[in-house]
Design an enzyme around this catalytic site. Structure first.
Site, PDB file in Angstrom:
ATOM      1  N   PRO A 121      28.329 -47.914 -45.619  1.00 59.02           N
ATOM      2  CA  PRO A 121      27.995 -46.641 -46.258  1.00 59.02           C
ATOM      3  C   PRO A 121      29.258 -46.009 -46.834  1.00 59.02           C
ATOM      4  O   PRO A 121      30.346 -46.163 -46.273  1.00 59.02           O
ATOM      5  CB  PRO A 121      27.422 -45.803 -45.113  1.00 59.02           C
ATOM      6  CG  PRO A 121      27.999 -46.396 -43.870  1.00 59.02           C
ATOM      7  CD  PRO A 121      28.172 -47.866 -44.149  1.00 59.02           C
ATOM      8  N   LYS A 122      29.111 -45.326 -47.945  1.00 63.35           N
ATOM      9  CA  LYS A 122      30.240 -44.599 -48.524  1.00 63.35           C
ATOM     10  C   LYS A 122      30.299 -43.235 -47.830  1.00 63.35           C
ATOM     11  O   LYS A 122      29.655 -42.274 -48.233  1.00 63.35           O
ATOM     12  CB  LYS A 122      30.073 -44.447 -50.034  1.00 63.35           C
ATOM     13  CG  LYS A 122      31.305 -43.877 -50.715  1.00 63.35           C
ATOM     14  CD  LYS A 122      31.144 -43.874 -52.225  1.00 63.35           C
ATOM     15  CE  LYS A 122      32.397 -43.317 -52.884  1.00 63.35           C
ATOM     16  NZ  LYS A 122      32.671 -41.930 -52.490  1.00 63.35           N
ATOM     17  N   VAL A 123      31.063 -43.202 -46.752  1.00 60.30           N
ATOM     18  CA  VAL A 123      31.149 -42.002 -45.917  1.00 60.30           C
ATOM     19  C   VAL A 123      31.818 -40.880 -46.705  1.00 60.30           C
ATOM     20  O   VAL A 123      32.854 -41.086 -47.360  1.00 60.30           O
ATOM     21  CB  VAL A 123      31.915 -42.305 -44.614  1.00 60.30           C
ATOM     22  CG1 VAL A 123      32.039 -41.053 -43.759  1.00 60.30           C
ATOM     23  CG2 VAL A 123      31.217 -43.431 -43.842  1.00 60.30           C
TER      24      VAL A 123
END
Length: 556
Positions: A121-123
């Site tokens: 995930p692109k945190v």
């Protein structure tokens, strides 16, 4: 810094295909200067004070709009984009940044030439370098410009989620990751980013109060010069206390699996806010060769924004059948989910005036229930603003039963209501159909169409012979509708339930009722009783009732 680099890299790809505003050079320079100054004020507040005065998504989109304008009118694309805080501490391994892809096809092309791919995930947080020496956290450095950053070591040592001591291969290592705002069961699609990035930045920039640091988590997304085998990397990170990387790093076997996981993470309960999915290759060059902007082994596919900024092209006023004036903002088209949005309702004239919206303003729009576009807020007002004048207050519930140049909008709104299911239920005859009939026949009032002959309807330009015959049959059938349907079509200010309770079956019986008689009915108060009396005795309504009587309509 990550806020800056992500916004610029994302929007650099998109601004060149956007439509340039039709402005004079002088107006363009004025608008660009005003928006540049605002973005600089936001940057100063964010980087120097740790205060976010604007939502991150809004900031990114307005920053992109500024870049677009500068490209269109030859402005300086770099001078105002320099980071406010570059930093003085060298990164042992540079941060490359992440190239953004905008479609499934683009990520398919990127994946085609690569193997051993993984997705995360692109945190949504702030990027950091963690340096461990002899098993201890020696340095924590903000991303800065990718080569140098700010020394965050003291603050990060007070973050409970960041391991202060590590062993094994990690004892002397450089890690890159994201400091994020800890969330419980965060669903990105429902809750949005909630300014998570700004909260982290604010907590790190506080000079004295460290209480908020306990609400910061860490997600390691890269171990430069670490094991080439991803399972070994994930295992070592987990044992060291970086427990989130392994469960949120999955094999990317195909573009379909990436697309499916991107959708899943957007709707799943996660411990952090996210704004997309990242796909990276396990095989990367040695860390000494990394440079900002040159990390071609990793890409990000961001989520489609739930809300988007659109420019107001014009402001229109519409008049409904009861005389209510509504305001519509015509927008530069934007894509929201599967809808192409070009207009949004602003409500009443009073609400529009409170919102203070003019052509050229930038507004944030999203989709409400059933996919209806809605205006969330005004995010930027242009420097040169000219608001149109709303219609004079000449429209009301008793106006425009008859056609006249100033009455056409309310007149056609009345006709559209008459043809609807709530009115006389004339199948397939909407506003455009009524306009076609009126343009050819120029009938006088809202019921004049009853006098059109079969020949006239079949000879109407824009209406086929078959359709004209069908309309003639429908108009004849409408004559047999019950009395209550006719007065509802006329716009009586009472609900059909109240009329049924009244049991009136003729115009004469309605005229014999007093205000007290009407007020005795369920759901009819003193004001509603006054409205029905005024309506009954309006000269235009009375004239229509007499005309319907001449047409032998039941009850008149």
């Amino acid at each position: 810094m990550w806020r800056w680099i992500s916004g610029v890299m994302l929007l650099w790809c998109g601004y060149s295909v956007a439509v340039c505003p039709v402005w004079s050079q002088a107006k363009a320079e004025k608008e660009i200067a005003a928006l540049s100054a605002q973005i600089k004020r936001w940057d100063d507040a964010y980087w120097k004070l740790g205060v976010s005065e604007v939502n991150d998504d809004v900031y990114d989109q307005l920053n992109g709009r500024l870049t677009q304008w500068q490209h269109c009118f030859g402005g300086d694309l770099s001078s105002d984009k320099l980071p406010v805080l570059v930093g003085r501490v060298n990164h042992p391994v540079a941060h490359t940044g992440v190239h953004k892809v905008s479609s499934k096809q683009e990520i398919r092309q990127w994946m085609h030439a690569r193997r051993n791919l993984w997705m995360q995930p692109k945190v949504d947080g702030v990027a950091v370098t963690l340096v461990y020496r002899d098993g201890k956290l020696a340095q924590a450095i903000s991303r800065g410009d990718g080569l140098k950053g700010e020394d965050w070591t003291a603050k990060v040592r007070s973050i409970p989620s960041v391991p202060q001591n590590v062993t094994g291969a990690l004892a002397n290592s450089v890690l890159q990751g994201e400091l994020f705002w800890l969330r419980e069961k965060h669903i990105q699609r429902q809750m949005g980013g909630m300014n998570a990035r700004a909260k982290v930045a604010g907590a790190l920039m506080r000079q004295t109060d460290n209480t908020l640091l306990s609400q910061i988590g860490v997600f390691i997304w890269s171990w430069p010069d670490g094991p080439k085998d991803m399972p070994n990397t994930l295992s070592a990170l987990s044992h060291a206390g970086f427990t989130l990387t392994a469960p949120y790093t999955l094999a990317a076997e195909s573009v379909e699996s990436v697309e499916k996981q991107r959708t899943s993470w957007e709707s799943a309960e996660l411990p952090f806010a996210t704004d997309g999915i990242v796909v990276r290759a396990a095989d990367v060059p040695p860390g000494e060769s990394w440079l900002p902007g040159e990390g071609d082994w990793v890409v990000a596919w961001k989520y489609t924004p739930v809300a988007k900024i659109a420019e107001v092209r014009d402001v229109h006023f519409t008049v409904g059948r009861t005389g209510k004036v509504s305001v519509i903002a015509l927008l530069e088209p934007v894509q929201l989910d599967d809808k192409h949005v070009q207009r949004v309702s602003l409500g009443s004239v009073g609400r529009w005036q409170n919102l203070d919206i003019a052509p050229g303003d930038q507004v944030l729009v999203s989709l409400a229930g059933q996919g209806i576009p809605r205006l969330d807020k005004v995010v930027w007002r242009g420097a040169d603003r000219h608001k149109p004048q709303p219609p004079a207050s000449q429209y009301h519930a008793l106006s425009c039963f008859y056609a006249s140049p100033e009455c056409m909008e309310q007149f056609f709104a009345r006709l559209t209501w008459i043809g609807s299911k709530q009115g006389l239920n004339i199948d397939g005859l909407g506003e455009s159909g009524w306009r076609t009939l009126w343009q050819a026949r120029q009938f006088e009032h809202i019921f004049s169409w009853l006098g059109l002959t079969q020949e006239q309807l079949q000879a109407t330009p824009g209406v086929s012979t078959t359709r004209g015959l069908a309309l003639w049959h429908q108009f004849n059938l409408v004559r047999k509708q019950p009395f209550i349907r006719w007065i509802v079509a006329m716009g009586v200010p009472l609900s059909k339930t109240t009329l049924d309770a009244a049991g009136v079956t003729s115009w004469q019986a309605m005229n014999q009722r007093s205000a007290a008689d009407w007020q005795a009915l369920p759901g009819t108060g003193e004001e509603k009783a006054r409205q029905i009396i005024r309506w009954m005795h309006s000269p235009q309504v009375d004239a229509l009732a007499k005309w319907l009587a001449d047409q032998h309509i039941s009850g008149f």
